[in-house]
Design a protein around this motif. Structure first.
Motif, PDB file in Angstrom:
ATOM      1  N   MET A   1      -2.636  -8.700   5.850  1.00  0.00           N
ATOM      2  CA  MET A   1      -3.262  -8.688   4.551  1.00  0.00           C
ATOM      3  C   MET A   1      -4.737  -8.985   4.742  1.00  0.00           C
TER       4      MET A   1
ATOM      5  N   LYS B   1      -5.499  -4.810  11.205  1.00  0.00           N
ATOM      6  CA  LYS B   1      -4.459  -4.812  10.170  1.00  0.00           C
ATOM      7  C   LYS B   1      -3.121  -4.289  10.691  1.00  0.00           C
TER       8      LYS B   1
ATOM      9  N   ASP C   1      -6.607  -5.765   0.460  1.00  0.00           N
ATOM     10  CA  ASP C   1      -5.337  -5.882  -0.249  1.00  0.00           C
ATOM     11  C   ASP C   1      -5.354  -6.969  -1.314  1.00  0.00           C
ATOM     12  N   GLU C   2      -6.244  -7.935  -1.141  1.00  0.00           N
ATOM     13  CA  GLU C   2      -6.268  -9.084  -2.036  1.00  0.00           C
ATOM     14  C   GLU C   2      -7.705  -9.539  -2.242  1.00  0.00           C
TER      15      GLU C   2
ATOM     16  N   GLN D   1      -4.092  -9.121  -6.285  1.00  0.00           N
ATOM     17  CA  GLN D   1      -3.645  -8.170  -5.277  1.00  0.00           C
ATOM     18  C   GLN D   1      -3.802  -6.767  -5.839  1.00  0.00           C
ATOM     19  N   ARG D   2      -3.849  -5.815  -4.935  1.00  0.00           N
ATOM     20  CA  ARG D   2      -3.927  -4.429  -5.392  1.00  0.00           C
ATOM     21  C   ARG D   2      -2.723  -4.123  -6.269  1.00  0.00           C
TER      22      ARG D   2
ATOM     23  N   ASP E   1       0.192  -2.465  -4.668  1.00  0.00           N
ATOM     24  CA  ASP E   1       0.846  -3.214  -3.600  1.00  0.00           C
ATOM     25  C   ASP E   1       2.208  -3.702  -4.092  1.00  0.00           C
TER      26      ASP E   1
END
Length: 181
Positions: free
Chosen positions: A1, A105, A130-131, A175-176, A179
């Motif tokens: 992440m 990643k 992602d966050e 978060q996305r 996701d």
């Protein structure tokens, strides 16, 4: 992440000054930055000027000593052309930011945190974040480098955590939206 945090301000503050001004409760709050991340990418010089010896200061509060020890233990990646060398469990990468982050990643392990507005903006443009973690400070600086660049299309986020501290600082973690976590 991969996480990115907030907006970067360089209003002439040293890391020591920033550490003193950051409310203690945000550095020791349960669930916030408690486990050391496997790698860090971002602004190195300010951190390296203070954290390697912060735990040796007999007047340092316990939460600063804990953070200093975790900072030294955490493997870091510095993306820069400026320093000739880095220390304190750090690896220097002179180019290929996006390719290196894609490679990192793909490796198993803990999350990657990013510090520095220009690095975060580049990774955001490439869809690699992602966050997003934001600490909203109860102060208006009237400047700073935007963390979020102009994008061709909006990135949808989902709020997953909030904290309000006695100091007035508000922590927001997103978060996305695409996701599945």
């Amino acid at each position: 992440m991969l996480s990115a945090t907030g907006r970067e301000s360089r209003a002439g503050r040293t890391c020591r000054q920033g550490a003193r001004r950051r409310p203690a409760e945000t550095m020791r709050a349960p669930g916030l930055r408690r486990e050391p991340e496997r790698r860090r990418a971002g602004t190195y010089e300010l951190m390296a000027a203070y954290w390697p010896t912060a735990d040796a200061d007999p007047t340092a509060p316990a939460y600063l000593v804990e953070f200093a020890r975790r900072w030294k233990e955490t493997p870091k990646v510095v993306f820069s052309t400026t320093p000739d060398q880095v220390g304190w469990n750090t690896r220097l990468v002179r180019g290929g930011l996006v390719d290196e982050v894609v490679r990192l990643k793909q490796q198993p392990g803990k999350k990657i945190e990013v510090g520095g507005a220009s690095i975060a903006a580049t990774l955001l443009r490439h869809g690699l974040i992602d966050e997003v973690q934001l600490y909203v400070q109860p102060v208006i600086l009237g400047g700073g480098t935007p963390m979020f660049p102009a994008l061709a299309e909006a990135r949808r986020l989902r709020l997953v955590d909030t904290r309000v501290f006695r100091s007035g600082v508000v922590f927001l973690r997103y978060q996305r939206a695409d996701d599945a976590r």
